[in-house]
Design a protein around this motif. Sequence first.
Motif, PDB file in Angstrom:
ATOM      1  N   ASP A   1      -0.777   4.133  -1.809  1.00  0.00           N
ATOM      2  CA  ASP A   1      -1.809   4.819  -1.022  1.00  0.00           C
ATOM      3  C   ASP A   1      -1.181   5.787  -0.023  1.00  0.00           C
ATOM      4  O   ASP A   1      -1.687   6.895   0.192  1.00  0.00           O
TER       5      ASP A   1
ATOM      6  N   ARG B   1     -11.111  10.588   1.317  1.00  0.00           N
ATOM      7  CA  ARG B   1     -10.970   9.182   0.940  1.00  0.00           C
ATOM      8  C   ARG B   1      -9.564   8.805   0.506  1.00  0.00           C
ATOM      9  O   ARG B   1      -9.323   7.672   0.113  1.00  0.00           O
ATOM     10  N   THR B   2      -8.612   9.743   0.535  1.00  0.00           N
ATOM     11  CA  THR B   2      -7.222   9.359   0.292  1.00  0.00           C
ATOM     12  C   THR B   2      -6.656   8.603   1.485  1.00  0.00           C
ATOM     13  O   THR B   2      -5.614   7.963   1.378  1.00  0.00           O
TER      14      THR B   2
ATOM     15  N   THR C   1      -6.865   5.678   4.406  1.00  0.00           N
ATOM     16  CA  THR C   1      -7.450   4.438   4.891  1.00  0.00           C
ATOM     17  C   THR C   1      -7.072   4.290   6.361  1.00  0.00           C
ATOM     18  O   THR C   1      -6.297   5.086   6.895  1.00  0.00           O
TER      19      THR C   1
ATOM     20  N   THR D   1      -3.152   3.735   6.462  1.00  0.00           N
ATOM     21  CA  THR D   1      -2.313   4.860   6.039  1.00  0.00           C
ATOM     22  C   THR D   1      -2.475   6.060   6.962  1.00  0.00           C
ATOM     23  O   THR D   1      -1.501   6.756   7.268  1.00  0.00           O
TER      24      THR D   1
ATOM     25  N   ALA E   1       0.057   8.822  -1.889  1.00  0.00           N
ATOM     26  CA  ALA E   1      -1.069   9.675  -2.284  1.00  0.00           C
ATOM     27  C   ALA E   1      -1.563  10.502  -1.107  1.00  0.00           C
ATOM     28  O   ALA E   1      -1.881  11.690  -1.250  1.00  0.00           O
ATOM     29  N   LEU E   2      -1.606   9.893   0.072  1.00  0.00           N
ATOM     30  CA  LEU E   2      -2.035  10.623   1.261  1.00  0.00           C
ATOM     31  C   LEU E   2      -1.023  11.707   1.619  1.00  0.00           C
ATOM     32  O   LEU E   2      -1.396  12.821   1.985  1.00  0.00           O
TER      33      LEU E   2
ATOM     34  N   ALA F   1       0.824  -1.219   0.000  1.00  0.00           N
ATOM     35  CA  ALA F   1       0.000   0.000   0.000  1.00  0.00           C
ATOM     36  C   ALA F   1       0.855   1.265   0.000  1.00  0.00           C
ATOM     37  O   ALA F   1       0.395   2.321   0.408  1.00  0.00           O
TER      38      ALA F   1
END
Length: 336
Positions: A80, A191-192, A194, A197, A83-84, A77
């Motif tokens: 992800d 929603r970036t 989880t 993360t 991206a966050l 991940a």
Amino acid sequence: MPQENRTAAARPQPDGVHTGPALSRAGLFQGLGAYGLWGVLPLYFMTIAIASSTEIVANRIVFSLVFCLILIGATRAWGDLRALARDGAAMRRLALAAVLITVNWVTYAFAVLHGHTVEASLGYFINPLVSAALGVVFLKERLSRLQWTALGFGLGAVLVLTFAYGSVPVIALTLAFSFGLYGFVKNRVGRTATAVTSLTVETALLTVPALVYMGWLMSRGEATVLTNGPAHFWLMAASGIVTAVPLLLFGAAARRLPLSTVGTLQFLTPVMQFIIAVAIFREAMPPERLAGFALVWVAIILLAIDMLRRPRPRPHGEQTAPAVSDAGPARWTAAP
């Protein structure tokens, strides 16, 4: 219905909406697992009670980061997480969330280690009322009559308990407001993020101060993590697992269950903490304190009735599920 349509209806929708009995059963077990693990957390803290509450939290931060990085590597991940990290608004909110969860963790550890587990459970009973109040103040939400009545009972409970304690129940209110605000902030991350993360970022932001604090404790000879044998070290290291596993179970459950079910399951944690405090830790429960708790429980029943009266999401994905973070969907937040 054609076979392919029946199969599609049973799958989880892209936005995580609850869609089938199999997923509901799995979500129920995951939710029970998450809240059950949070419920027995006081017992874990008592196994490492030789450490101070601040040392426990510092180690919890560091070992949670280690465990989260292992999970991210195992699930690949990293994309992800990158991206966050590029989402500036999300990072600012997570920085604030990190401060709030630190306040919550330190307060909770202090409460358990100093004989205030009953008051800590009160904080998590009050938390849904605080979350509802935050929705009114900051989001201009309109509450039903039952919700307003529940808030009134909650305020009455605080007043009764203030009389019972001879002072304002600071621990309970600190836990309730820090976690209520934490949930409020986390549900606006986007929603970036989880569960894994966002917790990784929060603990990463806190790790340097935690390591500095641990170094300071060691320089004074007050740290216990490396000086009380391998059993104590591994119990402290387990704080990473103790922190992350219930959050992962909760995140999975929140995407499979109706919001009303998630909100109702939430009360399992403070109920278990209350039972542990009274039955195992033998904390005092005089009549005036019991009266305050009774008012809180009336408020909880009213909130539960209000949730059960709300329409559930439609089964084919027409209604998008609430964003899920560590703090939970909508105004319902997870436990410590």
